[in-house]
Write a protein that holds these residues in place. Structure first.
Motif: not given
Length: 67
Positions: A31-37, A42-51
């Protein structure tokens, strides 16, 4: 009980954890490779993986308990 016995006992659960983690990280990276967010998102989405992990497996356990 040794480590090897514990791993043998929990093998399917450990595999499910690994598959979830790999799928989440690959999905967020794509997702972030395609959108260059931004990095913070990016780190928020990675942390959301825990939740998401705990939410998914808790709901899975609840569904199995209702059957």
């Amino acid at each position: 009980m040794g480590v090897i016995d514990s791993v043998r006992e929990q093998k399917s659960g450990m595999m499910a954890d690994l598959v979830f983690a790999v799928a989440w990280v690959v999905g967020v990276n794509l997702l972030f490779d395609l959108t260059n967010g931004p990095d913070w998102a990016y780190y928020l989405c990675m942390f959301a993986g825990v939740i998401a992990y705990f939410g998914f497996f808790t709901s899975l356990e609840m569904a199995r308990a209702q059957q």
